[in-house]
Design a protein around this motif. Structure first.
Motif, PDB file in Angstrom:
ATOM      1  N   GLN A 504      24.214 -14.305 -68.773  1.00 15.09           N
ATOM      2  CA  GLN A 504      24.222 -13.125 -67.916  1.00 15.09           C
ATOM      3  C   GLN A 504      24.268 -13.496 -66.440  1.00 15.09           C
ATOM      4  N   VAL A 505      23.529 -14.543 -66.052  1.00 14.36           N
ATOM      5  CA  VAL A 505      23.488 -14.944 -64.640  1.00 14.36           C
ATOM      6  C   VAL A 505      24.810 -15.582 -64.216  1.00 14.36           C
ATOM      7  N   ARG A 510      23.966 -10.217 -64.242  1.00 11.27           N
ATOM      8  CA  ARG A 510      22.656 -10.008 -63.623  1.00 11.27           C
ATOM      9  C   ARG A 510      22.423 -11.107 -62.604  1.00 11.27           C
ATOM     10  N   ASN A 511      21.690 -10.785 -61.530  1.00  8.81           N
ATOM     11  CA  ASN A 511      21.397 -11.766 -60.497  1.00  8.81           C
ATOM     12  C   ASN A 511      20.249 -12.692 -60.896  1.00  8.81           C
ATOM     13  N   ALA A 512      19.308 -12.159 -61.664  1.00  9.92           N
ATOM     14  CA  ALA A 512      18.145 -12.944 -62.087  1.00  9.92           C
ATOM     15  C   ALA A 512      17.625 -12.386 -63.398  1.00  9.92           C
ATOM     16  N   VAL A 513      17.008 -13.246 -64.192  1.00  9.87           N
ATOM     17  CA  VAL A 513      16.459 -12.826 -65.482  1.00  9.87           C
ATOM     18  C   VAL A 513      15.079 -13.457 -65.639  1.00  9.87           C
ATOM     19  N   LEU A 535      21.439 -23.825 -62.159  1.00  9.64           N
ATOM     20  CA  LEU A 535      20.755 -22.593 -61.814  1.00  9.64           C
ATOM     21  C   LEU A 535      19.340 -22.910 -61.340  1.00  9.64           C
ATOM     22  N   SER A 537      15.248 -22.085 -61.102  1.00 11.43           N
ATOM     23  CA  SER A 537      14.245 -21.514 -62.002  1.00 11.43           C
ATOM     24  C   SER A 537      12.867 -21.695 -61.396  1.00 11.43           C
ATOM     25  N   TYR A 551      17.752 -17.821 -61.788  1.00 12.73           N
ATOM     26  CA  TYR A 551      18.664 -17.122 -60.880  1.00 12.73           C
ATOM     27  C   TYR A 551      19.572 -18.154 -60.236  1.00 12.73           C
ATOM     28  N   ARG A 552      20.599 -17.678 -59.553  1.00 13.72           N
ATOM     29  CA  ARG A 552      21.532 -18.592 -58.886  1.00 13.72           C
ATOM     30  C   ARG A 552      20.882 -19.230 -57.668  1.00 13.72           C
TER      31      ARG A 552
END
Length: 552
Positions: A504-505, A510-513, A535, A537, A551-552
């Protein structure tokens, strides 16, 4: 083909800049001066000479501040990168400073122009393609770069411009070292301006070849791509030891085309035998050829970077050439299938999504009821029975299935056409979506196994059942083993959740999970996996609700 290697080091000029007793110790040494790499002088420590295969103290007296100042007075001026040189030589003196900015340590590296080192890659240089050199410090990247510039300028009569950041390629001072031949040199005032000087060289001086040492920032990588797109041959070095390292470096991966997450359509994913989200090369590589340098006499060559990157992203071993030069200067070339050095770091290049679990009607009991322990890599599979099975993975990761087959050492091969299969493995979603096609396979007597999810653990369990593997651990399994099995299921569920979040990221959905709360051990695994996909974390909250956010 052979060629003599002539060495020019001007070591006498470096020794003249050192304190007298240190110079005398080096000259009196029984070791070969051609093997001398650097002299280290740190305040309050014994001076040290580092040779290729040995280190040796040069005095029983500790280095004083006066001796360090003595050297500084006899060399060039230190730049912003704390490097200086000696005019018209290739020697590099690097400084260590205290908090007040006073130099309290020196590393005096011996610079050498070695004529003949380009022999091992001469045919590649002649092609006119852009070449990137990788290798650990001290393997000879800059030496090979300098000799390549000389050969292109003198023997091929090309217009060569060297962008020299720390004066390592063409030496200190305004007059370049003769080791670069007819090539021209543009000095870089500050390291942060290297990318601008690279563009200036192309715009102002009409080069056919640009030579760059130590591409290390995103701006420099972008400048290199701009130069390549203008039809100029690039020859450069970059931070990194191998192609795999470069691919997972978010700053420099653009040099080999970059990597992006791509979502496939259902039909394309089934055709490839992968999940819907895969990693693919984003653009053509800036450099056509990549060379990993082990030493002056041993290199690994990828003469088609695009093909090599694509192979790695598919989880395959990229074809490469191993080149070595013997004592007589003769170059030997051997084609090899190189093992992936960093396969886990790219996750075998496939991001799986979670699937359900049951098996097709004609195949007996469901695979989720098989509770055999996971087989460790290298374990013998002498209990595997039956003929070789030809497995068609329908929506199942081929790479993971290959790993499972290898671990269990069962007689099985993967086929690319369902009509050639003796059994089919698929996931619940695929079984529902393509029921008619899979039903036809069952009608022809080909059993269809539906896995709970797309993991190696599930594949190993199903293979063990197919081949009637009877592991000794099964007979000994009790309540403790059941607890361990449940623990494995928790880890497996956590990693599948993480892989879905990474999907998803990376796809921008999504920008963050934030993931579900997990134990410290599982959180550590999740941090490691996020890092492999470049990524960020972090752990949030307090136990027992502490969880990982990516998130990125």
């Amino acid at each position: 083909m052979s060629e003599r290697a002539d060495v020019t080091n001007n070591i006498d000029l470096l020794l003249e800049a050192l304190p007298v007793h240190i110079t005398a110790a080096i000259q009196a040494s029984t070791l070969d001066p051609d093997d001398l790499l650097e002299i280290v002088m740190d305040l309050g420590r014994l001076p040290e000479a580092r040779y290729r295969n040995e280190e040796r103290f040069l005095s029983d007296r500790e280095v004083t501040q006066d001796e360090i100042d003595y050297v500084i007075e006899r060399i060039g001026v230190f730049g912003e990168d704390n490097r200086a040189g000696i005019p018209r030589t290739l020697h590099r003196i690097s400084a260590i400073r205290n908090r007040r900015g006073t130099v309290i340590g020196l590393t005096c590296r011996v610079g050498r122009a070695i004529f003949g080192t380009v022999t091992i890659i001469r045919d590649l240089v002649e092609t006119g393609k852009s070449i990137l050199l990788l290798g650990k410090p001290g393997t000879g990247k800059t030496t090979l770069l300098r000799e390549t510039a000389r050969v292109l300028a003198e023997e091929f009569r090309k217009r060569v411009v060297i962008v020299d950041t720390s004066n390592e390629i063409a030496g200190d001072g305004d007059i370049p070292h003769p080791g670069i031949g007819r090539a021209r040199r543009m000095q870089v005032p500050r390291p942060a301006e290297q990318h601008a000087v690279m563009i200036e060289a192309v715009e102002n001086h009409m080069p056919e070849v640009i030579v760059i040492d130590e591409i290390g920032t995103e701006l420099e990588a972008m400048a290199a791509r701009t130069i390549a797109e203008r039809g100029v041959q690039l020859v450069g070095t970059a931070h990194g030891n191998t192609l795999d390292n470069l691919m997972i470096n978010p700053t420099l991966s653009d040099l080999v085309g970059g990597i992006q997450a791509v979502t496939l359509g259902d039909e394309e994913a089934r055709r490839r035998g992968t999940q819907k989200t895969v990693l693919e090369r984003k653009a053509p590589p800036t450099f056509d050829i990549l060379i990993e340098i082990e030493s002056w006499d041993s290199v690994t060559v990828y003469d088609d970077v695009a093909a090599a990157v694509d192979a790695i992203l598919r989880g395959e071993d990229p074809p490469a050439e191993l080149r070595s030069r013997d004592a007589d200067g003769v170059v030997h070339v051997e084609t090899v299938q190189r093992e992936l050095i960093n396969a886990p770091a790219l996750g075998r290049r496939i991001l799986p999504t979670r699937g359900g679990g049951e098996r097709g009607a004609s195949s007996g009991s469901g695979s989720e009821r098989f509770a055999g322990p996971r087989r460790e890599r290298g374990a013998a599979a002498s209990s595997a029975n039956g003929p070789t099975q030809r497995i068609f993975p329908f929506g199942v990761s081929r790479n993971r299935l290959e790993t499972a087959i290898e671990r269990l050492r069962v007689p099985a091969v993967i086929v690319r056409d369902m009509k050639d299969a003796t059994l089919v493995m698929t996931l619940k979603n695929y079984y529902r979506q393509s029921a008619q096609r899979l039903k036809q396979a069952e009608e022809h007597g080909v059993p269809v196994y539906v896995l709970r999810n797309n993991t190696i653990t599930q594949m190993e369990r199903q293979l063990a059942q197919v081949f009637n593997l009877r592991l000794a651990e099964e007979d000994e399994r009790g309540e403790g083993e059941n607890r361990r099995s449940n623990g494995s299921e928790v880890i497996e569920d956590a990693m599948v959740e993480l892989e879905n979040a990474i999907n998803q990221v990376m796809s921008g959905e999504r920008n963050a999970v934030e993931l579900a709360p997990r134990s410290s051990y599982i959180r550590r695994l999740q941090h490691q996996m996020a890092d492999r996909y470049n990524l960020r974390s972090e752990s949030r909250g307090d136990d027992p609700n502490r969880r990982v956010k990516i998130y990125r």
